[in-house]
Design a protein around this motif. Structure first.
Motif, PDB file in Angstrom:
ATOM      1  N   THR A  94      -8.393  65.831  55.143  1.00  0.00           N
ATOM      2  CA  THR A  94      -7.558  64.947  54.320  1.00  0.00           C
ATOM      3  C   THR A  94      -7.838  63.698  54.966  1.00  0.00           C
ATOM      4  O   THR A  94      -7.685  63.270  55.894  1.00  0.00           O
ATOM      5  N   CYS A  95      -8.251  62.997  53.600  1.00  0.00           N
ATOM      6  CA  CYS A  95      -8.558  61.459  53.982  1.00  0.00           C
ATOM      7  C   CYS A  95      -7.422  60.361  54.103  1.00  0.00           C
ATOM      8  O   CYS A  95      -6.261  60.960  53.666  1.00  0.00           O
ATOM      9  N   ALA A  96      -7.432  59.229  54.636  1.00  0.00           N
ATOM     10  CA  ALA A  96      -6.342  58.420  54.719  1.00  0.00           C
ATOM     11  C   ALA A  96      -5.561  58.156  53.421  1.00  0.00           C
ATOM     12  O   ALA A  96      -4.569  58.030  53.408  1.00  0.00           O
ATOM     13  N   ASP A  97      -6.493  57.891  52.293  1.00  0.00           N
ATOM     14  CA  ASP A  97      -6.057  57.677  50.993  1.00  0.00           C
ATOM     15  C   ASP A  97      -5.075  58.717  50.638  1.00  0.00           C
ATOM     16  O   ASP A  97      -3.851  58.516  50.007  1.00  0.00           O
ATOM     17  N   CYS A  98      -5.742  59.857  50.706  1.00  0.00           N
ATOM     18  CA  CYS A  98      -4.739  61.106  50.245  1.00  0.00           C
ATOM     19  C   CYS A  98      -3.636  61.176  50.992  1.00  0.00           C
ATOM     20  O   CYS A  98      -2.433  61.632  50.344  1.00  0.00           O
ATOM     21  N   LEU A  99      -3.593  61.215  52.413  1.00  0.00           N
ATOM     22  CA  LEU A  99      -2.502  61.186  53.165  1.00  0.00           C
ATOM     23  C   LEU A  99      -1.501  60.105  52.836  1.00  0.00           C
ATOM     24  O   LEU A  99      -0.147  60.439  52.587  1.00  0.00           O
ATOM     25  N   ILE A 115      -3.405  68.309  47.905  1.00  0.00           N
ATOM     26  CA  ILE A 115      -4.132  66.937  47.577  1.00  0.00           C
ATOM     27  C   ILE A 115      -5.317  66.776  48.366  1.00  0.00           C
ATOM     28  O   ILE A 115      -5.497  67.238  49.369  1.00  0.00           O
ATOM     29  N   ASN A 116      -6.371  66.216  47.415  1.00  0.00           N
ATOM     30  CA  ASN A 116      -7.711  66.225  47.778  1.00  0.00           C
ATOM     31  C   ASN A 116      -8.369  64.995  46.892  1.00  0.00           C
ATOM     32  O   ASN A 116      -7.686  64.762  46.041  1.00  0.00           O
ATOM     33  N   CYS A 117      -9.392  64.700  47.374  1.00  0.00           N
ATOM     34  CA  CYS A 117     -10.236  63.893  46.398  1.00  0.00           C
ATOM     35  C   CYS A 117     -11.662  63.934  46.641  1.00  0.00           C
ATOM     36  O   CYS A 117     -12.118  64.772  47.520  1.00  0.00           O
ATOM     37  N   THR A 118     -12.581  62.794  46.149  1.00  0.00           N
ATOM     38  CA  THR A 118     -14.180  63.103  46.442  1.00  0.00           C
ATOM     39  C   THR A 118     -14.356  62.947  47.680  1.00  0.00           C
ATOM     40  O   THR A 118     -15.172  63.378  48.213  1.00  0.00           O
ATOM     41  N   ASN A 119     -13.534  62.240  48.590  1.00  0.00           N
ATOM     42  CA  ASN A 119     -13.651  62.073  49.972  1.00  0.00           C
ATOM     43  C   ASN A 119     -13.380  63.061  50.862  1.00  0.00           C
ATOM     44  O   ASN A 119     -13.462  62.969  52.092  1.00  0.00           O
ATOM     45  N   CYS A 120     -12.490  64.067  50.341  1.00  0.00           N
ATOM     46  CA  CYS A 120     -11.812  65.076  51.393  1.00  0.00           C
ATOM     47  C   CYS A 120     -11.495  66.302  50.547  1.00  0.00           C
ATOM     48  O   CYS A 120     -11.569  66.457  49.326  1.00  0.00           O
ATOM     49  N   GLY A 121     -11.303  67.214  51.470  1.00  0.00           N
ATOM     50  CA  GLY A 121     -10.777  68.797  50.744  1.00  0.00           C
ATOM     51  C   GLY A 121     -11.710  69.577  50.800  1.00  0.00           C
ATOM     52  O   GLY A 121     -12.840  69.392  51.640  1.00  0.00           O
ATOM     53  N   ASP A 157     -12.290  56.339  39.355  1.00  0.00           N
ATOM     54  CA  ASP A 157     -11.491  57.096  40.044  1.00  0.00           C
ATOM     55  C   ASP A 157     -11.901  57.702  41.429  1.00  0.00           C
ATOM     56  O   ASP A 157     -12.797  58.238  41.404  1.00  0.00           O
ATOM     57  N   ARG A 158     -11.015  57.622  42.322  1.00  0.00           N
ATOM     58  CA  ARG A 158     -11.653  58.151  43.519  1.00  0.00           C
ATOM     59  C   ARG A 158     -11.632  59.867  43.361  1.00  0.00           C
ATOM     60  O   ARG A 158     -12.107  60.472  44.140  1.00  0.00           O
ATOM     61  N   ARG A 159     -11.252  60.262  42.284  1.00  0.00           N
ATOM     62  CA  ARG A 159     -11.357  61.624  41.997  1.00  0.00           C
ATOM     63  C   ARG A 159     -12.250  62.211  41.164  1.00  0.00           C
ATOM     64  O   ARG A 159     -12.148  63.334  40.445  1.00  0.00           O
TER      65      ARG A 159
END
Ligand code: ZN
Ligand code: ZN
Ligand code: FE
Length: 753
Positions: A94-99, A115-121, A157-159
């Motif tokens: 999990t990335c800092a933004d999602c946290l 929760i997740n996004c393009t940078n994590c998950g 968007d980040r997602r």
């Protein structure tokens, strides 16, 4: 990951046209527009707008002819030759933004455990087939709500195109179940509250994560940890620990800046860290070793759970003994119903089980001991392009396999020891799955030389594929060559447990002058007999008696040595039986294994008599070694004939050591350090001889014994002092987990690159 959308964003913002596409060696971007904007593009790409997971090693720019009529910037889905590209990337913490969003009451994913996004998950663990689109993942049953869909479709968007995007309204949910599957709680808050309460009470929880289930207990609760050991059928092997922050881990273990960087890496491996004395951790978490294996929370669910749960949790693989990791809801109840008191479940299927990776520090950098979640399936690139697709079968122990496509060597995650029937089935299924995922159709297969290896038999049963067999320790050296993009020759020092040799003996401590084309055995540890087959790798008395008998020769007197031997095997009749077996050479095999020498010396020093788990005795002797000891014991390196390899002889060391033990002249920790120093000195001497004969100045180190930090650090220093350039495994384990990479590299060389 998220790289092409980022490129698209910057290019569009700067009004540039063209395209971005992956090819097997990197990313190709074609840009058309004003020169100052192209410069600005490159500045931004290198700077803050680079996606967090992207690593840019180099950027090369070339001028190309103008294309007329180009009006947009597009993301191309295939490489220049039209081959579809694997877009499957590893599972990322999990990335800092999602946290931040998860802890923000104003966010619509406030306290959402997925929760997740393009940078994590999750990625690799949820992909069923290619192309990597949501319908081909285990997110398929969840229909995106309007809010999620909006983000998914918005390139700014980040997602954007984050396939597992979800929220509490549309995505997976957690619940708590008892061992019969009866639901105890549903919804995030009731589930977390009850789960945390059970953990505080010392209960065992099975928690479904990213790559499988963990078994969790409060790490400070000795009774609970013991209960887990007993129910899981795992006597001694250390348990991994999880904590929510670096500050928390610092209370229990030593975390320097390198360790901190590895722990907080988005791949979130388990990191081996020196224990702090008097750390308030239950003793049976990790007995007889000097380190704890710690990881940080890497799934949103972990973060939420720790907010209410115990300080530190044991988080060990959800399985029985050495079976494959369990990832399925029904199966976990069936197999672990008698182990866990309650089950934190969710309804997102895990398609691929992926263990936690384990990393230790070598020369101030991370090296995997077990390469799995977070690292797989990132390929290791070769400079030579393989003429055909290749399958490399790996080793039977700590198995990984490797698929070769073009410039990519794609190693599987840690599969396990193939002797377990379930693990073997998983091996065969995994090969098929990964072949599909990466569109690999092997025309050549490469496996170990050992005729009894299950991986060898599997490979030989493949229809219509040419098979090539590669000697075990040559493959170890080749794994280092592959990582460093070298063809060789180099001086390879391989320190290992066992591997089948070209002469039918079991090799283990080898100096090979090796390239990807061929190898020559320059030197090896003098052969000794190992009695009793597989038991010799567990019962330390077996190699001990053999080595002492060899060391003392005609002077060997078991009665005189009974003071040391009794500690290792109290039953004199059993000892006599093994001695008789050695005399008659019945059911013995000649070996140059260094791992068994470590077993024997650890046992002589009173550090144990049995390997309950892999390398227990070698780990114990490493942990016992004193710092600051410079002395060595004597050894010799000789050659018996022109065309025979040199032999390394440790007999004098053993005799001197036994005298020290019987005389009580040195402390155990000093003797342990001297032993390591002797092995390092002997290997240095071997490398110097090889250098004199060949003129080579590069030494490659590999093999499972090099998971020993004391030996490795000492040997590296001594080799560097003597002017050698020293290479070691950094991307794959030095143990048999790295073998498939070496096999693959040799095969690429054989078919021409
Ligand atoms: Zn994220
Ligand atoms: Zn949603
Ligand atoms: Fe090996």
């Amino acid at each position: 990951m998220g790289f092409r959308p980022a490129v698209h964003r910057i290019a569009t913002a700067l009004n540039l046209t063209g395209s971005v596409r992956n090819d097997t060696r990197g990313v190709v971007i074609e840009l058309q527009g004003r020169l100052d904007r192209i410069d600005e593009f490159l500045r931004r790409l290198r700077g803050r707008e680079r996606p967090p997971m992207a690593r840019i090693e180099t950027i090369e720019t070339v001028d190309t002819p103008t294309v007329s009529g180009e009006s947009a910037f597009v993301i191309a889905q295939s490489d220049a030759s039209g081959t579809a590209l694997s877009q499957v990337t590893p599972d990322i913490a999990t990335c800092a933004d999602c946290l931040r969003e998860m802890l923000d009451p104003a966010d619509f994913r406030y306290r959402y455990p997925f929760i997740n996004c393009t940078n994590c998950g999750p990625r690799y663990s949820i992909v069923k087939t290619i192309p990597y689109d949501r319908p081909n993942t285990t997110m398929a049953p969840f229909e995106m709500c309007d809010r999620c869909r909006l983000q998914y479709g918005d390139i700014d968007d980040r997602r954007f195109h984050a396939q597992p995007v979800a929220c509490v309204r549309c995505g997976p949910r957690i619940h708590l179940a008892d061992p019969t599957g009866r639901v105890l709680a549903t919804g995030t808050e009731p589930t977390l509250k009850q789960a945390a309460r059970l953990l505080h009470e010392g209960r065992i929880l099975a928690i479904k994560g990213i790559g499988g289930f963990h078994l969790a207990v409060d790490a400070a609760n000795e009774t609970a940890v013991k209960r887990l050991r007993q129910r899981k059928g795992r006597d001694h092997k250390p348990f991994a620990l999880m904590a929510p922050s670096i500050e928390r881990i610092r209370r229990y273990a030593v975390v320097d800046s390198t360790a901190e960087a590895i722990l907080t890496d988005p791949r979130a491996p388990i990191v081996l860290l020196a224990k702090r004395p008097d750390a308030p951790i239950a003793p049976s978490v990790a007995e007889g070793v000097a380190s704890y294996g710690f990881m940080l929370c890497y799934a949103p669910l972990h973060h939420l759970l720790f907010a209410e749960g115990p300080e530190v949790l044991v988080m060990t693989s959800g399985n029985i003994s050495d079976e494959p990791l369990i990832c399925d809801n029904d199966r976990v109840l069936e197999r672990l119903g008698g182990v866990a008191d309650a089950f934190v479940m969710h309804d997102r299927r895990i398609y691929r089980q992926v263990d936690d990776s384990i990393v230790h520090q070598v020369a101030g950098g991370p090296v995997p001991i077990r390469r799995a979640r977070g690292y797989v399936p990132t390929p290791i690139l070769t400079s030579a392009r393989a003429e055909m697709d290749i399958f490399a079968a790996g080793s039977d122990l700590k198995n990984t396999f490797c698929l070769v496509k073009g410039h990519q060597l794609i190693c599987s995650e840690h599969i396990g020891d193939l002797a377990d029937a379930e693990v073997y089935r998983h091996y065969a299924e995994s090969i098929e799955h990964l072949k599909g995922l990466f569109e690999v159709e092997p025309r050549l297969a490469v496996c170990d030389l050992h005729p009894g290896y299950l991986s060898t038999q599997y490979t030989q049963s493949l229809a219509g594929i040419a098979v090539m067999q590669v000697q075990h320790h040559w493959a170890h050296v080749a794994s280092v060559l592959a990582e460093h993009h070298l063809d060789g020759p180099v001086i390879g020092l391989v320190c290992d447990g066992t591997g089948y040799g070209t002469d039918g003996a079991i090799w283990g401590c080898e100096c090979l002058v090796a390239s990807l084309d061929s190898f020559e055995r320059f030197a090896h540890l003098a052969y000794y007999d190992l009695p009793g087959g597989d038991r010799a790798a567990k019962q330390a008395i077996r190699p001990t008696l053999s080595l002492l008998k060899q060391a003392y020769g005609s002077e060997f007197d078991p009665t005189m040595l009974s003071a040391v031997l009794e500690r290792i095997e109290p039953d004199g009749d059993k000892r006599d039986l093994i001695i008789q077996q050695l005399d008659s050479r019945f059911n013995t095999v000649a070996t140059s294994s260094l791992g068994r020498v470590f077993d024997a010396v650890a046992a002589l020093l009173g550090l144990g008599d049995y390997n309950h788990f892999d390398a227990q005795l070698p780990l114990a002797i490493e942990a016992a070694s004193a710092d600051g000891v410079e002395e060595t014991y004597e050894f010799s390196l000789t050659r018996s004939g022109e065309d025979t390899p040199m032999t390394l002889d440790l007999r004098r060391m053993l005799v001197a050591m036994v005298a020290d033990i019987l005389g009580g002249v040195a402390s155990r920790s000093v003797m342990a350090a001297r032993f390591h120093n002797t092995v390092a000195e002997a290997l240095l001497e071997t490398a110097l001889s090889a250098a004199r004969q060949t003129g080579l100045e590069v030494v490659a180190l590999s093999g499972g014994v090099f998971c020993n930090g004391y030996l490795l650090a000492r040997l590296m220093r001594r080799l560097n002092d003597s002017g050698f350039r020293v290479l070691w495994n950094r991307d794959v384990p030095a143990n048999d987990g790295g073998l498939s990479l070496g096999q693959a590299a040799i095969a690429v060389g054989a078919v021409g690159g």
